[in-house]
Design an enzyme around this catalytic site. Structure first.
Site, PDB file in Angstrom:
ATOM      1  N   ASN A   9       0.882  -1.166   0.000  1.00  0.00           N
ATOM      2  CA  ASN A   9       0.000   0.000   0.000  1.00  0.00           C
ATOM      3  C   ASN A   9       0.925   1.223   0.000  1.00  0.00           C
ATOM      4  OD1 ASN A   9      -1.773   2.068   0.469  1.00  0.00           O
ATOM      5  ND2 ASN A   9      -2.194   1.524   2.604  1.00  0.00           N
ATOM      6  N   TRP A  10       1.036   1.818  -1.169  1.00  0.00           N
ATOM      7  CA  TRP A  10       2.003   2.920  -1.308  1.00  0.00           C
ATOM      8  C   TRP A  10       1.529   4.208  -0.641  1.00  0.00           C
ATOM      9  CZ3 TRP A  10       4.012   2.792  -7.110  1.00  0.00           C
ATOM     10  CH2 TRP A  10       4.685   1.580  -7.326  1.00  0.00           C
ATOM     11  N   LYS A  11       0.260   4.260  -0.274  1.00  0.00           N
ATOM     12  CA  LYS A  11      -0.327   5.488   0.293  1.00  0.00           C
ATOM     13  C   LYS A  11      -0.039   6.660  -0.656  1.00  0.00           C
ATOM     14  CE  LYS A  11       0.253   3.571   4.834  1.00  0.00           C
ATOM     15  NZ  LYS A  11       0.013   3.764   6.247  1.00  0.00           N
ATOM     16  N   HIS A  93      -9.534   1.346   4.777  1.00  0.00           N
ATOM     17  CA  HIS A  93      -8.259   1.552   5.474  1.00  0.00           C
ATOM     18  C   HIS A  93      -8.492   2.517   6.639  1.00  0.00           C
ATOM     19  CE1 HIS A  93      -4.167   2.735   6.339  1.00  0.00           C
ATOM     20  NE2 HIS A  93      -3.770   1.644   5.693  1.00  0.00           N
ATOM     21  N   GLU A  95      -6.899   4.884   7.727  1.00  0.00           N
ATOM     22  CA  GLU A  95      -6.650   6.305   7.441  1.00  0.00           C
ATOM     23  C   GLU A  95      -7.855   6.933   6.755  1.00  0.00           C
ATOM     24  OE1 GLU A  95      -2.881   5.736   5.472  1.00  0.00           O
ATOM     25  OE2 GLU A  95      -1.988   5.164   7.394  1.00  0.00           O
ATOM     26  N   GLU A 164      -5.750  -4.855  10.470  1.00  0.00           N
ATOM     27  CA  GLU A 164      -4.737  -3.815  10.648  1.00  0.00           C
ATOM     28  C   GLU A 164      -5.028  -3.050  11.937  1.00  0.00           C
ATOM     29  OE1 GLU A 164      -2.684  -2.806   6.680  1.00  0.00           O
ATOM     30  OE2 GLU A 164      -4.234  -1.343   7.059  1.00  0.00           O
ATOM     31  N   GLY A 170       2.099   2.282  10.728  1.00  0.00           N
ATOM     32  CA  GLY A 170       3.056   3.376  10.578  1.00  0.00           C
ATOM     33  C   GLY A 170       3.720   3.793  11.875  1.00  0.00           C
ATOM     34  N   SER A 208       3.061  -2.181  10.443  1.00  0.00           N
ATOM     35  CA  SER A 208       4.505  -2.206  10.687  1.00  0.00           C
ATOM     36  C   SER A 208       5.137  -3.570  10.409  1.00  0.00           C
ATOM     37  CB  SER A 208       4.824  -1.732  12.108  1.00  0.00           C
ATOM     38  OG  SER A 208       4.412  -0.382  12.268  1.00  0.00           O
ATOM     39  N   GLY A 229       2.707  -1.173   4.346  1.00  0.00           N
ATOM     40  CA  GLY A 229       2.766   0.258   4.068  1.00  0.00           C
ATOM     41  C   GLY A 229       4.200   0.710   3.846  1.00  0.00           C
TER      42      GLY A 229
END
Ligand code: PEP
Length: 246
Positions: A9-11, A93, A95, A164, A170, A208, A229
């Site tokens: 997941n490149w965000k 997600h 976020e 998650e 992160g 992580s 991530g």
């Protein structure tokens, strides 16, 4: 035996040059003994499709609209993603739940829209630190997954689930393999009650995951790979994680 899956997941990272370098690093490390995918920012989906077209590495997006089409400024539909060859769409997600106020029903609607156009939704569920400390982990993840199971009905077996824990994303703070497995087992049991395909479905762990902890996480009975991530942004780290899955 379920084949493992590792998805990056490149965000909101990267640019055309760094993406090309990253993808070249992943492509150069093939073959992998697990399934591998990358979920990239919308604007880079087309480039990614070209780079990966002749490989078995799959690509996808980090979100998808719940709507089919119309006056929804800024949204990207499942049909559009499918037209660009996407295999995956991440939905729910943490976020997006936190920064875009996405609730369980919207996440479920997005998963349904994705599936309706041949995309595999990667449905993220996870508790905050506060919820974990209050002993609510199980209730929270089951509530989040339940909305999607209900929306997908007899197609529920086609989604990928990603556990998650929000406190591990992160932060460098990973769930222990035992903590993660305990929640994965809860999710697997919930899926078993909903679909006969539960034992072939993939439940990924995310939070992580790094080259030095991936193997122990992936060795757990109900952990079928990872949603990665930060470590997905460096080809050598991502490749090492993929190797740990195979
Ligand atoms: C993620 O964003 O899905 C994620 C798991 O991030 P990280 O690996 O950086 O914790």
């Amino acid at each position: 035996m379920r084949r493992k899956l590792v998805v990056g997941n490149w965000k909101m990272h990267g640019n055309r040059a760094s993406n090309a370098e990253l993808l070249a690093g992943i492509l150069g490390a093939r073959p992998f003994a697990c399934d591998v995918g990358v979920c990239v920012p919308f604007v880079y989906v087309a480039d990614t499709a070209v780079s990966l077209a002749t490989s078995e590495i799959r690509w996808g997006a980090q979100d998808v609209s719940a709507q089919e089409q119309g006056a929804f400024t800024g949204e990207v539909s499942a049909a559009m993603l499918r037209e660009l060859g996407c295999r995956y769409a991440i939905v729910g997600h943490s976020e997006r739940r936190a920064h875009h106020a996405e609730g369980d029903q919207l996440v479920a609607d997005k998963a349904k829209a994705a599936l309706g156009h041949g995309l595999t939704p990667i449905v993220c569920v996870g508790e905050t630190l506060e919820q974990r400390e209050a002993g609510q982990t199980e209730v929270v993840v089951k509530r989040q997954l339940s909305a999607v199971i209900h929306a997908l009905g007899h197609c529920a077996g086609e989604m990928v689930v990603a556990y998650e824990p929000v406190w591990a994303i992160g932060t460098g703070r990973t769930a222990t393999p035992e903590q993660a497995q305990a929640v994965h087992a809860v999710l697997r049991a919930q899926l078993r009650a909903a679909t006969s395909q539960a034992d072939t479905m993939k439940i990924l762990y995310g939070g992580s995951v790094k080259p030095d902890n991936a193997a122990r996480l992936f060795a757990q009975a109900d952990i079928d790979g990872g949603l990665i991530g930060g470590a997905a942004l460096k080809a050598s780290d991502f490749v090492t994680i993929c190797r740990a899955a195979g």
